[in-house]
Scaffold this motif. Structure first.
Motif, PDB file in Angstrom:
ATOM      1  N   ASP A 131     -23.783  88.251 -69.302  1.00  0.00           N
ATOM      2  CA  ASP A 131     -22.906  89.262 -69.873  1.00  0.00           C
ATOM      3  C   ASP A 131     -23.418  90.672 -69.610  1.00  0.00           C
ATOM      4  OD1 ASP A 131     -21.266  87.265 -70.858  1.00  0.00           O
ATOM      5  OD2 ASP A 131     -22.232  87.232 -72.824  1.00  0.00           O
ATOM      6  N   GLU A 132     -24.724  90.792 -69.463  1.00  0.00           N
ATOM      7  CA  GLU A 132     -25.356  92.075 -69.151  1.00  0.00           C
ATOM      8  C   GLU A 132     -26.408  91.853 -68.075  1.00  0.00           C
ATOM      9  OE1 GLU A 132     -26.987  93.508 -72.821  1.00  0.00           O
ATOM     10  OE2 GLU A 132     -25.084  94.370 -73.487  1.00  0.00           O
ATOM     11  N   CYS A 133     -26.703  92.919 -67.334  1.00  0.00           N
ATOM     12  CA  CYS A 133     -27.765  92.852 -66.326  1.00  0.00           C
ATOM     13  C   CYS A 133     -28.369  94.236 -66.152  1.00  0.00           C
ATOM     14  CB  CYS A 133     -27.231  92.334 -64.995  1.00  0.00           C
ATOM     15  SG  CYS A 133     -25.915  93.332 -64.270  1.00  0.00           S
ATOM     16  N   VAL A 134     -29.572  94.275 -65.643  1.00  0.00           N
ATOM     17  CA  VAL A 134     -30.286  95.535 -65.393  1.00  0.00           C
ATOM     18  C   VAL A 134     -30.184  95.870 -63.915  1.00  0.00           C
ATOM     19  CG1 VAL A 134     -32.560  96.634 -65.380  1.00  0.00           C
ATOM     20  CG2 VAL A 134     -31.852  95.251 -67.345  1.00  0.00           C
ATOM     21  N   ILE A 135     -29.903  97.140 -63.615  1.00  0.00           N
ATOM     22  CA  ILE A 135     -29.762  97.577 -62.229  1.00  0.00           C
ATOM     23  C   ILE A 135     -30.483  98.916 -62.048  1.00  0.00           C
ATOM     24  CG2 ILE A 135     -28.171  98.013 -60.321  1.00  0.00           C
ATOM     25  CD1 ILE A 135     -25.984  96.653 -61.905  1.00  0.00           C
ATOM     26  N   PRO A 136     -31.286  99.074 -60.994  1.00  0.00           N
ATOM     27  CA  PRO A 136     -31.896 100.378 -60.714  1.00  0.00           C
ATOM     28  C   PRO A 136     -30.840 101.419 -60.343  1.00  0.00           C
ATOM     29  CG  PRO A 136     -33.074  98.621 -59.583  1.00  0.00           C
ATOM     30  CD  PRO A 136     -31.798  98.023 -60.100  1.00  0.00           C
ATOM     31  N   VAL A 137     -31.041 102.637 -60.849  1.00  0.00           N
ATOM     32  CA  VAL A 137     -30.134 103.753 -60.594  1.00  0.00           C
ATOM     33  C   VAL A 137     -30.964 104.944 -60.144  1.00  0.00           C
ATOM     34  CG1 VAL A 137     -28.363 105.280 -61.578  1.00  0.00           C
ATOM     35  CG2 VAL A 137     -28.554 102.915 -62.388  1.00  0.00           C
ATOM     36  N   SER A 138     -30.496 105.639 -59.111  1.00  0.00           N
ATOM     37  CA  SER A 138     -31.177 106.849 -58.643  1.00  0.00           C
ATOM     38  C   SER A 138     -30.159 107.722 -57.929  1.00  0.00           C
ATOM     39  CB  SER A 138     -32.340 106.485 -57.703  1.00  0.00           C
ATOM     40  OG  SER A 138     -32.987 107.655 -57.237  1.00  0.00           O
ATOM     41  N   ARG A 139     -29.569 108.657 -58.646  1.00  0.00           N
ATOM     42  CA  ARG A 139     -28.567 109.529 -58.028  1.00  0.00           C
ATOM     43  C   ARG A 139     -28.324 110.778 -58.875  1.00  0.00           C
ATOM     44  NH1 ARG A 139     -23.848 107.672 -60.852  1.00  0.00           N
ATOM     45  NH2 ARG A 139     -24.020 105.462 -61.420  1.00  0.00           N
ATOM     46  N   THR A 141     -39.757 100.527 -55.927  1.00  0.00           N
ATOM     47  CA  THR A 141     -39.035 101.607 -55.248  1.00  0.00           C
ATOM     48  C   THR A 141     -38.854 102.815 -56.162  1.00  0.00           C
ATOM     49  OG1 THR A 141     -37.852  99.996 -53.883  1.00  0.00           O
ATOM     50  CG2 THR A 141     -36.957 102.224 -53.970  1.00  0.00           C
ATOM     51  N   LEU A 142     -38.470 102.587 -57.418  1.00  0.00           N
ATOM     52  CA  LEU A 142     -38.323 103.711 -58.349  1.00  0.00           C
ATOM     53  C   LEU A 142     -39.670 104.390 -58.591  1.00  0.00           C
ATOM     54  CD1 LEU A 142     -35.817 102.341 -61.031  1.00  0.00           C
ATOM     55  CD2 LEU A 142     -35.341 103.950 -59.188  1.00  0.00           C
ATOM     56  N   LYS A 143     -40.752 103.622 -58.615  1.00  0.00           N
ATOM     57  CA  LYS A 143     -42.083 104.211 -58.771  1.00  0.00           C
ATOM     58  C   LYS A 143     -42.412 105.102 -57.576  1.00  0.00           C
ATOM     59  CE  LYS A 143     -46.988 103.155 -59.519  1.00  0.00           C
ATOM     60  NZ  LYS A 143     -47.364 104.396 -58.825  1.00  0.00           N
ATOM     61  N   GLN A 144     -42.072 104.636 -56.379  1.00  0.00           N
ATOM     62  CA  GLN A 144     -42.306 105.463 -55.196  1.00  0.00           C
ATOM     63  C   GLN A 144     -41.537 106.787 -55.288  1.00  0.00           C
ATOM     64  OE1 GLN A 144     -41.484 103.252 -51.588  1.00  0.00           O
ATOM     65  NE2 GLN A 144     -42.593 101.460 -52.321  1.00  0.00           N
ATOM     66  N   GLU A 145     -40.291 106.716 -55.765  1.00  0.00           N
ATOM     67  CA  GLU A 145     -39.495 107.940 -55.914  1.00  0.00           C
ATOM     68  C   GLU A 145     -40.102 108.851 -56.984  1.00  0.00           C
ATOM     69  OE1 GLU A 145     -35.324 107.398 -56.405  1.00  0.00           O
ATOM     70  OE2 GLU A 145     -35.172 105.880 -54.821  1.00  0.00           O
TER      71      GLU A 145
END
Length: 315
Positions: A185-193, A241-245
């Motif tokens: 019903d829910e999920c986690v997704i990386p966001v970067s924008r 990837t988010l850590k690299q950013e």
């Protein structure tokens, strides 16, 4: 079934070590199977990282996939060696007479520009039109998805006063969709924008929103008329990837003087010294596996028919 890749492509050895089924072109040629032909139009600066991320996702199904790496014809990559580009990528001008079962158009770090101000916009405009005659199903990712929304539906992107950055919880808004088969019903997704499209404007265009978040807006949008999906966030991201950013942004603070916020919901206890856990991998594989499954069920066996019949071949 395995993913068909050149043995010398860096992604080959990475995926082989991870247990992803890969095969070289010589072995694939000896199998009496029509593989799904998938193109990756890679607009990201870190080409090798991006091609590995997407190859990992589309190589995890029982289907044999032939991946074609595509670049813009006249745009020169600045962050990837010319040797790599020449060895593994084909310019769009070289593939435009071919048919593809699927095409992925990646994001690009050019959100601050108006679409028409992007140096390769005219060619991308042609590519998006070309998908309607030469591609059975197209998957636009982040800026690539926004570009397709703008091109086909005039849905605008809006600049934000802050960066949407982190691992955000999203709600499954269409449990019956074949693309969300097996989803929670829910999920986690990386966001970067730094940009967004707005729910009201997507709905006004008549497009169903499959995944969305109160914090970050629409995420996964279906466009049945153009045989396309648009995902505005990054299921393909690696765990770090988010850590690299974040680390890159910290390094730029002294130059740009900007305040850098922690990515939301990403580091354990919001402690950047702790290793982030990947909480999206399973849903990422589900989504791309479902997309490939739908392609397999509906694409013509005779590739010459792709683009000629816009109806669902399952009836």
């Amino acid at each position: 079934m395995p993913l068909k890749l050149p043995r010398t492509l860096p992604a080959y050895s990475v995926l082989e070590r991870e247990g992803v089924m890969v095969m070289d072109e010589e072995l694939a040629a000896n199998q009496d199977i029509r593989p799904l032909k998938i193109g990756l139009l890679n607009l990201m600066p870190k080409k090798i990282q991006t091609e590995t991320q997407f190859a990992r996702l589309i190589g995890a199904t029982p289907l044999q996939i032939e991946l074609t790496l595509i670049r813009m014809s006249d745009h020169e990559a600045k962050n990837t060696s010319a040797d790599h580009m020449d060895s593994f990528y084909r310019p769009f001008s070289e593939v435009r007479d071919e048919k593809f079962d699927g095409l992925i158009i990646t994001g690009a770090p050019i959100e601050h520009l108006a679409f028409e101000d992007v140096s390769y916009w005219n060619e991308l405009h042609d590519i998006m039109d070309w998908t309607q005659t030469n591609v059975h199903s197209t998957f636009g990712v982040c800026w690539g998805g926004m570009a397709m929304l703008h091109h086909f539906h005039k849905v605008p992107k809006h600049l934000l006063d802050h960066k949407l950055f982190g691992a955000y919880r999203h709600v499954n808004q269409a449990p019956a969709s074949p693309y969300l088969r097996g989803f929670s019903d829910e999920c986690v997704i990386p966001v970067s924008r730094w940009t967004e499209v707005r729910k009201a404007e997507v709905e006004a265009a008549g497009l169903p929103i499959l995944l969305g978040s109160d914090a970050t807006g629409p995420c996964l949008i279906e466009d049945p008329e153009h045989r396309a999906l648009y995902i505005l966030n990054h299921f393909e991201y690696d765990s770090d990837t988010l850590k690299q950013e974040y680390d890159r942004d910290l390094d730029n603070v002294q130059v740009e003087g900007a305040e850098i916020a922690l990515p939301v919901g990403y580091f354990p206890e919001d402690d950047p010294t702790k290793r982030p856990a990947n909480r999206w991998r399973s849903h990422a594989h589900l989504l791309y596996g479902n997309w490939l499954s739908e392609i397999y069920l509906t694409t013509p066996y005779d590739m010459n028919r792709i683009g000629q019949d816009r109806t669902d071949l399952r009836g």
